[in-house]
Every structure is written in structure tokens, then in C-alpha cells.
Design a protein around this motif. Structure first.
Motif, PDB file in Angstrom:
ATOM      1  N   ARG A 210      11.456 -11.349 -29.404  1.00  0.00           N
ATOM      2  CA  ARG A 210      10.627 -11.136 -30.738  1.00  0.00           C
ATOM      3  C   ARG A 210      11.608 -11.833 -31.889  1.00  0.00           C
ATOM      4  N   ILE A 211      11.119 -12.864 -32.324  1.00  0.00           N
ATOM      5  CA  ILE A 211      11.660 -13.641 -33.457  1.00  0.00           C
ATOM      6  C   ILE A 211      10.887 -13.529 -34.778  1.00  0.00           C
TER       7      ILE A 211
ATOM      8  N   GLU B  63       5.937 -13.356 -37.684  1.00  0.00           N
ATOM      9  CA  GLU B  63       6.941 -12.929 -36.640  1.00  0.00           C
ATOM     10  C   GLU B  63       6.216 -13.120 -35.353  1.00  0.00           C
ATOM     11  N   GLY B  64       6.635 -13.288 -34.210  1.00  0.00           N
ATOM     12  CA  GLY B  64       6.103 -13.554 -33.021  1.00  0.00           C
ATOM     13  C   GLY B  64       7.130 -13.497 -31.949  1.00  0.00           C
ATOM     14  N   THR B  65       6.476 -13.787 -30.390  1.00  0.00           N
ATOM     15  CA  THR B  65       7.469 -13.792 -29.326  1.00  0.00           C
ATOM     16  C   THR B  65       7.744 -15.181 -28.946  1.00  0.00           C
ATOM     17  N   SER B  66       8.876 -15.811 -28.667  1.00  0.00           N
ATOM     18  CA  SER B  66       9.089 -17.270 -28.331  1.00  0.00           C
ATOM     19  C   SER B  66       8.883 -17.243 -26.617  1.00  0.00           C
TER      20      SER B  66
ATOM     21  N   GLY C  42      10.749 -30.375 -27.328  1.00  0.00           N
ATOM     22  CA  GLY C  42      12.037 -29.794 -27.864  1.00  0.00           C
ATOM     23  C   GLY C  42      11.440 -28.744 -29.176  1.00  0.00           C
ATOM     24  N   GLU C  43       9.967 -28.690 -29.232  1.00  0.00           N
ATOM     25  CA  GLU C  43       9.447 -27.706 -30.180  1.00  0.00           C
ATOM     26  C   GLU C  43       9.315 -26.205 -29.542  1.00  0.00           C
ATOM     27  N   LEU C  44       9.727 -25.616 -30.484  1.00  0.00           N
ATOM     28  CA  LEU C  44       9.772 -24.011 -29.838  1.00  0.00           C
ATOM     29  C   LEU C  44       8.066 -23.232 -29.613  1.00  0.00           C
ATOM     30  N   LEU C  45       7.940 -22.769 -28.563  1.00  0.00           N
ATOM     31  CA  LEU C  45       6.561 -22.410 -28.713  1.00  0.00           C
ATOM     32  C   LEU C  45       6.777 -20.894 -28.992  1.00  0.00           C
ATOM     33  N   VAL C  46       5.793 -20.442 -30.029  1.00  0.00           N
ATOM     34  CA  VAL C  46       5.790 -18.987 -30.299  1.00  0.00           C
ATOM     35  C   VAL C  46       4.407 -18.454 -30.371  1.00  0.00           C
ATOM     36  N   THR C  47       4.336 -17.048 -29.604  1.00  0.00           N
ATOM     37  CA  THR C  47       3.105 -16.500 -29.552  1.00  0.00           C
ATOM     38  C   THR C  47       3.209 -15.535 -30.779  1.00  0.00           C
ATOM     39  N   LYS C  48       1.936 -15.724 -31.605  1.00  0.00           N
ATOM     40  CA  LYS C  48       1.949 -14.853 -32.774  1.00  0.00           C
ATOM     41  C   LYS C  48       1.460 -13.401 -32.272  1.00  0.00           C
TER      42      LYS C  48
ATOM     43  N   GLY D 186      -2.111 -13.268 -30.994  1.00  0.00           N
ATOM     44  CA  GLY D 186      -2.363 -14.335 -29.655  1.00  0.00           C
ATOM     45  C   GLY D 186      -2.299 -15.744 -29.617  1.00  0.00           C
ATOM     46  N   THR D 187      -2.550 -16.178 -30.854  1.00  0.00           N
ATOM     47  CA  THR D 187      -2.466 -17.701 -31.044  1.00  0.00           C
ATOM     48  C   THR D 187      -1.023 -18.123 -30.733  1.00  0.00           C
ATOM     49  N   GLN D 188      -0.814 -19.420 -30.209  1.00  0.00           N
ATOM     50  CA  GLN D 188       0.589 -19.959 -29.839  1.00  0.00           C
ATOM     51  C   GLN D 188       0.492 -21.289 -31.022  1.00  0.00           C
ATOM     52  N   VAL D 189       1.965 -21.280 -31.410  1.00  0.00           N
ATOM     53  CA  VAL D 189       2.089 -22.203 -32.436  1.00  0.00           C
ATOM     54  C   VAL D 189       3.178 -23.084 -32.065  1.00  0.00           C
ATOM     55  N   ASN D 190       3.312 -24.294 -32.238  1.00  0.00           N
ATOM     56  CA  ASN D 190       4.559 -25.067 -31.813  1.00  0.00           C
ATOM     57  C   ASN D 190       5.343 -25.321 -33.278  1.00  0.00           C
TER      58      ASN D 190
END
Ligand code: BTN
Length: 329
Positions: A280-281, A291-294, A301-307, A310-314
Motif C-alpha cells: 500500500r502506498i 492511495e493504492g497498491t504498487s 521506469g514508471e511505477l504502476l499503481v492500482t487504485k 481497480g484502475t491502474q495508473v502509471n
């Protein structure tokens, strides 16, 4: 040549004759003698006996000179030919020094090392405290033929190299995206990359690396966030050797990066050391922090984060800062 003489003396138990050194290095006896003298002045105890030659008797415990660092890099089995090391006891900042050298034409792979910095620079315009005798402050001049937009990936390559170098000493170093190196949840290394571009090309990159090596205490305000290799391992580390290991690791990962012009060849290894992975970050940005899960980095080199929806952001490095939900990591 000092570095090569030192490297030969270190590898030899007894004496090395002057003649042997002359033929190995292709230089005169006078040249050998002059360099031996310089090494002695730098604190190396070298015995010189007529008809026997030279023998390394003792050396400074934590010698930090260009010759010392370069002598740890003369292993011809890998590609360390690319480095040329310069050293000064005190500079303003090794990054600023590196920029001056780069502007004056310093070659790709020039490494600038100092024992202390009077104006050490951190990210986001902060300063980097740089006491003498305990840390490694180094900057590498790089001239890659890549698009400027790919340069930020080199910083991640450096983070992986430092983490991997520290791991080779038996410590569980991890990476806090994009490029802080941490041990036991505390920062042990910071990296600052600066770039000069011309049109669509990189003129040079300066990759600055600061490693907390032998500190046994930190100022009150950073004590809970900072650590050193010595504090974690209980052992003093020779800084020149550590710098050489970092440079060796960097040349391996950097070559892989240059081949693909992205991180695809080293992404899995990076993610295996990523402290934020599957955790959790909180993504901190001026507006709309969330907040989300990385899920680790992608090849850019982008960090993928699932909010949480459920959507994923770079997440792009430089744009935001990422924190664990509990403390620094
Ligand atoms: C950070 O804020 O985490 C980055 C710190 C980078 C410090 C290093 S020390 C060597 C080089 N010279 C500098 O002035 N800064 C970098």
C-alpha cells in the motif's frame, strides 16, 4: 600508471622487480620510481630494496585516492575500461565539479570522487550533508546516444547498481522507487541526476551518488530515516572498494539499458528489490494525492499503481513522490 602499479603490488605477496614493472607497463625505471614516490606520499608504505624491487608493506585503512579506486577496477574480465577516476579531498559538489569537467570535454565514463562536499546537492533543491571521512560522494559523466526523455531511466539503473553492490556485501538493500536505496527501512543512498541537452540530443548526464558508508550516528532530525552500511553490518567498509563495486555493477546494468534503450532487461531484477512492490502506498502530488497498491515498474521506469477503484495508473518519476503508509518507506 599509479593505479596499475598499485594493483600489481596489491596482487603480489613478495617483491616485484623494477624491471618487471617496466616491462609490464612499458615505461622507464624513472617513471616507475616517480609513481612509487607519489604512492608513498599518499600514505602507502612501500619497501624499495636494491636488486629485489618493491613490496607493499602497509596501506591506509580507508585510502581514498584516484589510484586506489582505479586499482580496484583493473580487473580485465569485465568492461571497466570505460571509467577514468578523478579525486579531490574537498569540492563544492561532485555534481557541479562533474558539470565543469563535462563542459570542458570530459569523456563518457569520467568519475569524480570527493571525500567531502561543501555544497552537496540533494533532490528538489535540498542540500546533502557531506561530512568528511565517512561517505562516498561520486558523480559519473555519461554521454549516451539516447533521447533526453529516456535519461530519467539512468537514475533507476544507478539505484539498482547501488542496491546490488550493497547486497554483494550480505546486506538486504532495497530500492524505494525511483532511486533511494534503503536498508531496514532507512535511507542509505541518494541519487541526483542532472542533464545538459542540445536540440534533441543529450550533451551529457551527470549521475551523482551519495552513499552513507561508515557513519555511526546521524543528526537528530534524520536519525530515524537514515542509516549507513557500517551501522547495518557492524563493520567498517573501505570506501574505494565500495565505489569500485558500484561502478562495476553500474557498467553491467547500464550496458543492458543502452542495448534496449529502456529497462526491459533489468526490470525484473529491479522489481525484486523494490520495497514498494505489492505494498500500500500513497502517491503525493500537489493536487489529488491518492492511495493504492504498487505493482512494480514497467520498462520505462514508471511505477504502476492500482487504485482502490481497480484502475491502474502509471506514475512518472519526478512528477510525484511516493510514501508507504507508515513512515519513510
Ligand atoms: C537525494 O536527495 O536523495 C539525492 C542526493 C544525492 C547526493 C549526491 S552526493 C554526490 C553527488 N554530488 C552532489 O552534490 N549530490 C550527489
Amino acid at each position: 600508471m599509479k593505479a596499475e602499479i598499485l594493483s600489481i603490488l596489491k596482487k603480489t605477496d613478495g617483491f616485484v622487480s623494477g624491471q618487471e614493472l617496466c616491462s609490464l607497463l612499458g615505461v622507464s625505471r624513472t617513471a616507475i620510481w616517480k609513481n612509487i614516490k607519489k604512492l608513498q606520499e599518499e600514505g602507502y608504505e612501500i619497501e624499495a630494496i636494491n636488486r629485489k624491487g618493491y613490496r607493499l608493506v602497509d596501506m591506509p585503512v580507508d585510502a581514498m585516492t584516484a589510484a586506489e579506486i582505479q586499482s580496484c577496477l583493473t580487473d580485465k574480465t569485465d568492461n571497466n575500461w570505460r571509467y577514468h577516476v578523478l579525486y579531490q579531498d574537498e569540492v563544492d559538489s561532485t555534481n557541479t565539479w562533474a558539470k565543469r569537467e563535462a563542459e570542458a570535454g570530459a569523456a563518457d565514463g569520467t568519475v569524480l570522487v570527493a571525500d567531502t562536499q561543501t555544497a552537496g546537492k540533494g533532490r528538489r533543491g535540498r542540500s546533502w550533508s557531506s561530512p568528511s571521512g565517512y561517505a562516498a560522494y561520486m558523480s559519473i559523466v555519461l554521454r549516451p546516444s539516447i533521447l533526453p526523455e529516456r535519461a530519467s531511466m539512468v537514475t533507476l539503473v544507478a539505484g539498482l547498481s547501488v542496491a546490488s553492490a550493497i547486497r554483494s556485501m550480505g546486506l538486504e538493500a532495497k530500492i524505494k522507487w525511483p532511486n533511494d536505496v534503503v536498508i531496514s527501512g532507512k535511507k542509505v543512498c541518494g541519487i541526483l541526476t542532472e542533464m545538459s541537452t542540445q536540440m534533441e540530443e543529450i550533451n551529457y548526464l551527470v549521475l551523482g551518488i551519495g552513499i552513507n558508508v561508515n557513519m555511526t550516528d546521524f543528526p537528530e532530525e534524520i536519525r530515524d530515516k537514515a542509516t549507513s552500511i557500517c551501522l547495518e553490518s557492524g563493520k567498517m567498509v573501505k570506501r574505494a572498494e565500495l565505489i569500485a563495486v558500484v561502478l562495476r555493477k553500474f557498467s553491467i546494468y547500464y550496458d543492458k539499458f543502452l542495448q534496449c534503450e529502456d529497462l526491459s532487461a533489468i526490470q525484473d531484477e529491479y522489481n525484486s528489490m523494490l520495497i514498494n512492490c505489492n505494498r500500500r502506498i500513497r502517491v503525493l502530488q500537489p493536487e489529488n494525492g491518492y492511495e493504492g497498491t504498487s505493482d512494480g515498474i514497467n520498462e520505462k521506469g514508471e511505477l504502476l499503481v492500482t487504485k482502490d477503484d481497480g484502475t491502474q495508473v502509471n506514475v512518472y518519476a519526478g512528477e510525484v513522490s511516493v510514501r508507504g503508509l507508515y513512515g519513510y518507506v
